[in-house]
Scaffold this motif. Structure first.
Motif, PDB file in Angstrom:
ATOM      1  N   ALA A 109       1.128  -1.150  -0.319  1.00  0.00           N
ATOM      2  CA  ALA A 109      -0.198   0.112  -0.332  1.00  0.00           C
ATOM      3  C   ALA A 109       1.350   1.370  -0.012  1.00  0.00           C
ATOM      4  N   GLY A 110       0.668   2.042  -0.840  1.00  0.00           N
ATOM      5  CA  GLY A 110       1.248   3.226  -0.771  1.00  0.00           C
ATOM      6  C   GLY A 110       0.388   4.828  -0.882  1.00  0.00           C
ATOM      7  N   GLY A 111       0.895   5.291  -0.071  1.00  0.00           N
ATOM      8  CA  GLY A 111      -0.221   6.638   0.613  1.00  0.00           C
ATOM      9  C   GLY A 111      -1.274   5.901   1.041  1.00  0.00           C
ATOM     10  N   GLY A 139       4.105   2.269   2.634  1.00  0.00           N
ATOM     11  CA  GLY A 139       4.702   3.491   2.704  1.00  0.00           C
ATOM     12  C   GLY A 139       4.118   4.524   2.894  1.00  0.00           C
ATOM     13  N   ALA A 140       4.228   5.485   3.346  1.00  0.00           N
ATOM     14  CA  ALA A 140       3.700   7.023   3.217  1.00  0.00           C
ATOM     15  C   ALA A 140       4.563   8.473   2.591  1.00  0.00           C
ATOM     16  N   VAL A 181       8.295   2.131  -1.021  1.00  0.00           N
ATOM     17  CA  VAL A 181       7.457   0.897  -1.460  1.00  0.00           C
ATOM     18  C   VAL A 181       8.965  -0.586  -1.892  1.00  0.00           C
TER      19      VAL A 181
END
Lengths: 269, 156
Positions: A109-111, A139-140, A181
């Motif tokens: 998962a990103g953001g 990931g952020a 990520v």
């Protein structure tokens, strides 16, 4: 096709520009959606936006995580407790876990992409014995930009799955991993014959992750991703969400990389 | 050591004899958590292949203190500056948790690669792949993909 009234019964700020609303049906509830499906949320007098489900509660309430990125989403994001929101759905195709039974799972998962993946993870907890190792990579942009921070910490502590968080931009108060990520993803030792991947985030992020997974031998048909397009009708009629031969509201938003891999890299498609 | 080396992707393309040669210039090393492994600006003598644990690459920025640029983990190469002139560390490195790594003696590795260009070529291929992955990841971060879209491209 008419919006049904749902009432905001809970609002939790996630980041400086994203919040999760829990909505309860004011009268008869809509059909219960599946993880990965989306609903159309209507802010009265402003407009409608497609939002993936971020939580499906036993009491019939639905959770949606909304980022303030435009007029409609800003209105929904700032909705107060007790206010009514119009809801249509559920629409589209969600995550397919039935084809992944017995497999190790890699979830990236990103953001804001964690929101559509959250109900998938919660569903997996209920069927934990059906799957092998489950790795969740999130990931952020920075440490304050993670959604569902308390839950991520609980998932990591629970031992049912491996959780790896990483930030793009370092911060003084962050002692965890710094990198995209794809960094923790590249470090995973996968058995491509028995692994299924679920990706959600900005499209380039999903493309980069899928390319890595394919390099490791994963078949494109076992890489699922959630696409974001301009869904309007939700039932494959209006054509606003067309992506080549796909109508994302009807044929997606979750598709396999075998279906969409050649489409997502095409400019202006 | 031979079996160990075979399990590392960087050496997967080498045959047993070549791995044996690598074994003569490699040391299994351990670092406690919080140990500073590299100081930026210092001369390089070796590089590492991390086998477990994690390392933060950092540098000092006036007004911001020590800033972590990237963290590395199992399978990552630490010490790219060794490969290029002027062979001085560009960034510092500190372990975030106990680290087990393979330490490769730079001068001796260069000598064995000079003596066996086939070994040098295969090793270079593996290192290039790792470097390209790092380059791609860095470029992906530069895209700032999770940021708010600019005003002109905002969603509904």
């Amino acid at each position: 096709m008419l919006p049904v009234a749902y009432r905001v019964v809970e609002r939790a700020a996630q980041t400086r520009d994203a919040a999760t609303l829990r909505l309860q049906p004011d009268r008869a509830p809509l059909r219960r959606g599946r993880p990965g499906q989306f609903y159309m949320l209507y802010a009265r007098g402003i407009g409608e936006v497609p939002i993936s489900i971020s939580g499906i509660e036993d009491d019939g309430s639905l959770a949606f995580t909304i980022r303030d990125v435009g007029a409609v989403s800003r209105s929904l994001h700032s909705t107060r407790l007790g206010a009514l929101v119009g809801v249509r759905g559920p629409f589209g195709i969600g995550w397919d876990t039935s084809s992944a039974i017995g497999h190790d799972l890699v979830i990236v998962a990103g953001g804001l992409g964690l929101a559509p993946l959250r109900p998938l993870v919660l569903e997996l907890f209920g069927h934990r014995g059906d799957f092998g190792v489950i790795t969740v990579i999130v990931g952020a942009r920075g440490p304050s930009e993670f959604l569902f921070r308390d839950e991520l910490a609980a998932w990591a502590a629970g031992g049912d799955l491996r959780v790896e968080l990483t930030v793009d931009q370092p911060a003084a108060d962050w002692g965890g991993p710094v990198g995209f990520v794809t960094d923790p993803l590249a470090r995973l030792v996968l058995d491509p014959a028995t692994t299924t991947a679920f990706l959600c985030g900005p499209e380039p992020m999903m493309r980069f992750c899928a390319d890595l997974l394919l390099r490791d031998g994963l078949p494109a048909a076992r890489v699922q991703l959630s696409l974001e397009r301009n869904m309007q009708c939700g039932v494959g009629v209006c054509g606003h969400c067309q992506l080549g031969p796909l109508l994302v509201c009807r044929d997606g938003p979750v598709v396999t990389y075998a279906t969409a891999g050649d489409l997502v890299g095409v400019r202006e498609l | 050591m031979l079996d160990d080396l075979g399990a590392l992707p960087l050496f997967a393309g080498l045959d047993d004899a070549q791995r044996r040669v690598i074994g003569t210039v490699a040391l299994d090393v351990h670092f406690a958590a919080g140990r500073r492994m590299l100081f930026d600006g210092q001369e390089t003598r070796a590089w590492w292949l991390i086998r477990s644990g994690s390392v933060a690459l950092d540098t000092t920025v006036p007004g911001r203190g020590v800033v972590t640029v990237q963290t590395l983990g199992a399978g990552d190469v630490l010490g790219w500056s060794w490969f290029v002139p002027a062979q001085r560390w560009r960034f510092g490195a500190v372990t975030l948790e106990p680290v087990r790594a393979l330490e490769l003696d730079g001068a001796r590795l260069r000598a064995v690669c000079d003596a066996d260009p086939s070994l040098g070529y295969r090793l270079t291929q593996g290192l290039l792949e790792a470097a390209v992955h790092g380059l791609h990841s860095t470029r992906a971060r530069l895209l700032d993909l999770y940021a708010q879209p600019p005003d002109g491209r905002r969603a509904p």
